[in-house]
Enzyme design. Sequence first.
Site, mmCIF file in Angstrom:
data_model
loop_
_atom_site.group_PDB
_atom_site.id
_atom_site.type_symbol
_atom_site.label_atom_id
_atom_site.label_comp_id
_atom_site.label_asym_id
_atom_site.label_seq_id
_atom_site.Cartn_x
_atom_site.Cartn_y
_atom_site.Cartn_z
ATOM 1 N N SER B 163 0.837 -1.191 0.000
ATOM 2 C CA SER B 163 0.000 0.000 0.000
ATOM 3 C C SER B 163 0.884 1.256 0.000
ATOM 4 O O SER B 163 1.747 1.393 -0.867
ATOM 5 C CB SER B 163 -0.925 -0.049 1.225
ATOM 6 N N ARG B 233 -11.872 6.379 9.553
ATOM 7 C CA ARG B 233 -11.355 5.020 9.575
ATOM 8 C C ARG B 233 -12.394 4.021 9.051
ATOM 9 O O ARG B 233 -12.060 3.094 8.315
ATOM 10 C CB ARG B 233 -10.954 4.659 11.013
ATOM 11 N N ASP B 329 -8.326 -6.886 -4.642
ATOM 12 C CA ASP B 329 -7.958 -5.541 -4.180
ATOM 13 C C ASP B 329 -8.506 -4.521 -5.169
ATOM 14 O O ASP B 329 -8.053 -4.436 -6.301
ATOM 15 C CB ASP B 329 -6.426 -5.450 -4.090
ATOM 16 N N HIS B 362 -7.822 -5.423 -0.375
ATOM 17 C CA HIS B 362 -6.521 -4.765 -0.229
ATOM 18 C C HIS B 362 -5.750 -5.287 0.982
ATOM 19 O O HIS B 362 -4.528 -5.429 0.946
ATOM 20 C CB HIS B 362 -6.755 -3.254 -0.114
ATOM 21 N N ASP B 363 -6.478 -5.565 2.063
ATOM 22 C CA ASP B 363 -5.836 -6.023 3.297
ATOM 23 C C ASP B 363 -5.156 -7.381 3.171
ATOM 24 O O ASP B 363 -4.486 -7.813 4.117
ATOM 25 C CB ASP B 363 -6.867 -6.095 4.433
#
Lengths: 213, 395
Positions: B163, B233, B329, B362-363
């Site tokens: 990232s 967040r 992602d 993405h994580d």
Amino acid sequence: MTAKPAPSIRVDLQLIAQMIEANSRVLDVGCGDGMLLAYLWHVKNVDGRGIELSSEGVNACVSAGLSVIQGDADTDLADYPDAAFDYVVLSQTLQAMRAPRQVLIELLRIGKHAIVSMPNFAHWRLRLALLFTGRMPRNRVLAEAWHDTPSIHLCTIRDFVALCESIGITVERSLFLNDQGSPSHFGRSLALANLLGEQAVFMLSSRKKAPNA
Amino acid sequence: MRAHERLHSNLPVDRRNLPGHRVFFGRDTPLQLDCGAVLADFPVAYQTYGTLNKNRTNAILVCHALTGDQFVAERHPVTGKDGWWSLMVGPGKTIDTNRFFVICVNVLGGCMGSIGPAEVNPATGELWGLRFPIITIADMVRAQTMVLDHLGIEQLFAVIGGSMGGMQVLEWAALFPERVFAAVPIATASHHTAQNIAFHEVGRQAIMADPDWCDGEYWRVGKRPHRGLAVARMAAHITYLSESKLTKKFGRRLQTGKALSYGFNVDFQVESYLRHQGITFVERFDANSYLYITRAMDYFDMPARYGGQLANAFRDTKVRFCLISFTSDWLYPTPESRRIVHALNAVAANVSFAEIVSNAGHDAFLLDEPDFRRVLGGFLAGAAQHRGLAAANSR
């Protein structure tokens, strides 16, 4: 590096490896699980790169420390600069390309030499199988049924040589494998090779001199 | 109590007394930032794992992402949870600290000990707040080179990051190619797209809309914009996951009971999960830091700096690259990695690229993905062989 035992590889890959000089730069297009690249790295200290379509192949290659990208030879060859490699290898892949003619031209733009291996659709067993069964022939090299095969552009040895001639490509060397998997020159007769050769390996170069050559 | 002490005392852990290392730089040679400002006399916090070998050739710099920090592979001093890449970094793990000396630096603008809006400006004796200059990804990397100089490391064996960490990896390879043997940008991009900027802007606006943000001076009045930062967040966290992952994990399952409440309390498990993500985040992160770091990411545009040709950033590079993306992602999708691969191919760089099949979004780069570990581990082993690094047990 030299302490590692030489990995054993398929006969057609051995023929390709024979054509490649030590310490050269090689791009293997459709490198599969990286068998040839690993061999060239460990045995000939080649600076090797690969392109492979399947993610299983790419994962296997990169996990083995090989420099391989996930990509499509039909589209991704265009990125590379001219004469970036000494050899560009296309092993048992040309028949799966959407545009084989364009791919051949690209191979020789990127590489000073191209090494192409291919199954020969004019092998006598295939000819007879088609004649007597009237079905699409299959053998060791062309194992899948017509609807499953990735081979969408099959050709014969003579077809391939004719294509090279028509687009200004010189066949520098040719080697053939008979149906026992043994290399043979068939008395240097192309017609005989086209009948008895199950697979062919060609080393090609551009008829025009490359700018840096 | 002075204002910045109030801020620090507001937090579970005083940032000035965190484990790891904290060094002041810029006293002799100030750091020139992209925005034109200079930083003199500023702290940089970093953590290390493993041992630097005699030749100083086994160092791996791990670059953390937006909300990460230098505590890669240990119990986090604030949250008490495992470090963000404990799965990957440690003795015998993929990034093997028996073999490699792993460094992770808290980025410029961060809030875990490195200079940022939550640190004291020595010129005024107050916290920087919004007087802190805007920083870029390249500035973060320049500060990291100061850490390397401090440690006497001329060349890193590898720079690895996902990232925003991947953006730093790209800057390392572009700005300091002679100091990098291998570069591993993971789940990243060469520039921030309009969509990336848009999501960040939502987060920033959420923070700035919180009355407790107090125009960025919340620390003066002993407040913190918890609600705004938590919403930022929550919104960002959605972009780190995938639709299929959310469906699999939560579906439409209800939090309590079997019936809808016909109200606005938490009905769905996914709501509870997101609220939890927001609440736990504000305990460890500074709102102004979040503004600065998201801005740095939005400003990231490597092709623009090289005349629109990303390839120009890597001309004649000797760095060995390994790019990794993940199928699900959608924040930095595979085509973004492929764009970088194409640029590297255009300069005949040594590059590997694998797209890992995963539904984690993405994580995925933070999670247990065996194919990812195999690819990264294999690449590092191959690169170490090319670099002539001894294996772990013979060091």
